[in-house]
Design a protein around this motif. Sequence first.
Motif, PDB file in Angstrom:
ATOM      1  N   UNK A 325      23.032 -31.553 -10.450  1.00  0.00           N
ATOM      2  CA  UNK A 325      22.149 -32.695 -10.667  1.00  0.00           C
ATOM      3  C   UNK A 325      20.928 -32.328 -11.498  1.00  0.00           C
ATOM      4  N   UNK A 326      20.491 -31.094 -11.409  1.00  0.00           N
ATOM      5  CA  UNK A 326      19.320 -30.663 -12.154  1.00  0.00           C
ATOM      6  C   UNK A 326      18.997 -29.216 -11.858  1.00  0.00           C
ATOM      7  N   UNK A 327      18.129 -28.633 -12.660  1.00  0.00           N
ATOM      8  CA  UNK A 327      17.728 -27.239 -12.464  1.00  0.00           C
ATOM      9  C   UNK A 327      16.372 -27.031 -13.116  1.00  0.00           C
ATOM     10  N   UNK A 328      15.786 -25.898 -12.826  1.00  0.00           N
ATOM     11  CA  UNK A 328      14.556 -25.479 -13.491  1.00  0.00           C
ATOM     12  C   UNK A 328      14.600 -23.970 -13.668  1.00  0.00           C
ATOM     13  N   UNK A 329      14.043 -23.513 -14.775  1.00  0.00           N
ATOM     14  CA  UNK A 329      13.986 -22.093 -15.100  1.00  0.00           C
ATOM     15  C   UNK A 329      12.525 -21.730 -15.341  1.00  0.00           C
ATOM     16  N   UNK A 330      12.071 -20.661 -14.741  1.00  0.00           N
ATOM     17  CA  UNK A 330      10.682 -20.241 -14.910  1.00  0.00           C
ATOM     18  C   UNK A 330      10.578 -18.756 -14.636  1.00  0.00           C
ATOM     19  N   UNK A 331       9.440 -18.199 -15.013  1.00  0.00           N
ATOM     20  CA  UNK A 331       9.131 -16.805 -14.692  1.00  0.00           C
ATOM     21  C   UNK A 331       8.366 -16.695 -13.385  1.00  0.00           C
ATOM     22  N   UNK A 332       8.124 -17.815 -12.731  1.00  0.00           N
ATOM     23  CA  UNK A 332       7.349 -17.801 -11.508  1.00  0.00           C
ATOM     24  C   UNK A 332       8.162 -17.202 -10.374  1.00  0.00           C
ATOM     25  N   UNK A 333       7.455 -16.621  -9.401  1.00  0.00           N
ATOM     26  CA  UNK A 333       8.117 -16.140  -8.197  1.00  0.00           C
ATOM     27  C   UNK A 333       8.569 -17.363  -7.404  1.00  0.00           C
ATOM     28  N   UNK A 334       9.430 -17.196  -6.392  1.00  0.00           N
ATOM     29  CA  UNK A 334       9.883 -18.368  -5.636  1.00  0.00           C
ATOM     30  C   UNK A 334       8.714 -19.133  -5.019  1.00  0.00           C
ATOM     31  N   UNK A 335       8.347 -20.256  -5.608  1.00  0.00           N
ATOM     32  CA  UNK A 335       7.259 -21.096  -5.130  1.00  0.00           C
ATOM     33  C   UNK A 335       7.683 -22.553  -5.200  1.00  0.00           C
ATOM     34  N   UNK A 336       6.889 -23.382  -4.569  1.00  0.00           N
ATOM     35  CA  UNK A 336       7.158 -24.817  -4.592  1.00  0.00           C
ATOM     36  C   UNK A 336       7.029 -25.375  -5.998  1.00  0.00           C
ATOM     37  N   UNK A 337       6.210 -24.754  -6.848  1.00  0.00           N
ATOM     38  CA  UNK A 337       6.039 -25.248  -8.215  1.00  0.00           C
ATOM     39  C   UNK A 337       7.368 -25.263  -8.959  1.00  0.00           C
TER      40      UNK A 337
END
Length: 733
Positions: A325-337
């Motif tokens: 359904x969707x995804x997000x990719x980031x360099x952030x550590x596992x956070x709510x953001x």
Amino acid sequence: MTHAIQESRPNSDASLYPKLRIHARDSVWVKNEEYIAQSRHGDKWAMLKLATNESIILSDNELFELYGAGELKWRSRPSLNAPLSPLAPQALSENANCDAMRKHDYVQYVSEHADGYRCSKPWIKERIDEKADLIGDKNPPSSSSVLNWKKLHDAHYAEIGLAAYAARHDLKGKRGSRLPEISQEAIERALDRYSQGGSVVDAHVEAEKFIFEFNQSAAGKKFCKTALPKFLTKTGTLASPSLSTLRREISQKVSPYVAEAGRVGKYSARKKFQTYQTRSLPERPYAEVEVDFTPMDVLLVAENGAHLGRPSLVVFLDRATRMVLGFSVSFDVPTYAAVIGGIKHATYRKEISHIDGLKDEDWPCMGRIERLYIDNGLEFANTHLRTASAQLGFEIVRLPPREPWLKGLVERFMREAAKFAHRLPGTTHSNAVDHRQYEEPEPPVLTMTEFRDMVTKWIVTDYNASPNRALGRVPGVSRSPIDAWRDKLDTFDLPILPDKKLFIALAGEHEERTVQKYGVEWDHIRYWTPELDRILTHPSHRAKSSSGRPAKYQVHRDPYDLSKVYLHSGDTDPVIELPAVQKWAEYTRGLTVHQHRLCRQHELVREEQRSDPIALMKAKAAIIEAGLGVLKSGTRKKLERNLVRFLYGDRAQLLHADVAQGSPQVPGHEPMPLSPLMPTPALIVAERYRENRKSAVAPDPQVAGPTSTPVEDDMDEIEKFASEMKSGVRTDD
């Protein structure tokens, strides 16, 4: 005439079921209790219970109901054996089944002979020889064997078929232990010790200890005088159970599940022995959604080639159709953001037409999540997600820890995503030992934008289009997730979705804050708008303030953009957007929560002063310049990961840190983008940041204040290493 016709009509109350073939003196088992059928009176049977000699009367209807419920069995003549289990036919092996067929052929030939059946052994012997000649049996059975088979046939064949002739070795021998009661108690104590995690030797020691204490007691000495010699030792005392006896008792009495739970743990026992069933698919898409977070095994680079490290992936998978359904990719550590970015992507229409070969309608998923299945990661199990679920209208189902099979769909997707990442240039492995077993991979060349587009194309063209056996309308026939999505469109109506501009206001990070005359303050940043005047003058606000308790309001923010927050007033406008005050406007432009906390921590350690926009902007500039040197070196992986999280966010915004306007740029300085999502990145001028850092760190002699011992923070090492890289001189201890 009419009366005669009425008398000839059958009784409408009479049962239409046939009578059971029960005869006098037959053995009848009712609810596992044995009775003897004595006599029949009309449509009822008088039966005698063998255990208590009590008589009962059962009608044909009652007997048939018990028989239909599986609570009644009977034998055509009294039998010493209880009814055999009806599961016995499934226990027959191929050889046992052939042997049972041979026995049945002899019994059937003798029973159905044209001259009639006789119990005479000479007559049966002649019939056996005749049958042996017909089937070519060179080793025919004896007359006694056939007579015994005939008894088994009459007693059990009508119920369990050929299994009546099976050799029931499990019913042979004496049941129960032959050891004395005190030895059995010692074995029970040993079994308890073994079930609690002890070894076989520990259990044997426990049994020996119990027997030794018994031999020392008066009751033990008295028992040894009358016990059989085989249970005593040479000294005349009771012998403890041997190690082989204990092993045999453990194998027969201790369940493998109990042993595993006691020795390792209940989690390991459930994982090893517990069965499971395949659940049915939900009726419509978005009804049940699984989510998970994992780092991807691929290294990404910046526009100038600097290594940025491994990104993290958050995926939302639909149970009804297996569609992503969707995804997000980031360099952030596992956070709510990172999680809220994936929820937003799963909710709204996907804009993928900029990717070669794709159209927006190739990924048609959009809608409201109804039920979200999460694990116990901190990025999911937090108050922010619970508040977002109330605002967006979905239910959160928190699964038990250490049981990933409860959301096995998204776990399987992560496995496929790892295989996809290993085909890309710059691939790596989470386990350093496993990574050494592979050939040297290609150097990383993908940027964040390129990697996000490649993941999108892989999901649309490969994963969503691959056949899946669980989605077939007929068992064994596979269907792809996109086909399953088309099939369920008739049951799925798209509800009203919140405006994209209000999404963060509904689902962003939240806290309860008070409204003051200067505005709303969060993490030492103040936000204000003229709309706050209506809140301060509203009667409900004045009532809360006059009641002695502070008037608090829900405030939401985007963790990747601190330039504004959203206030839920409740009485006036539903949502009010509050921009940062003019004092903080330049500092908060494109600022993330992580960047702000790191800048503030760095500046507090350096100067031990209150939050000041100029000082924080200087700290930001110093951190950026020091971080660039570390990123270009590529030698300290831990520092690189921290810097990438600071320099790169998941928003298409740059990190601006302009302190002195009009500062000259240094010729030949290599530009580095602070966000891989921007097509034209800004330049970071080292000379300007160097001057700003000096002005930020140098103390002002005109300002009086207490002297303090300088304290180093995490950024001291970064700045020190950056200066070493520029000078070419290393000063490592």
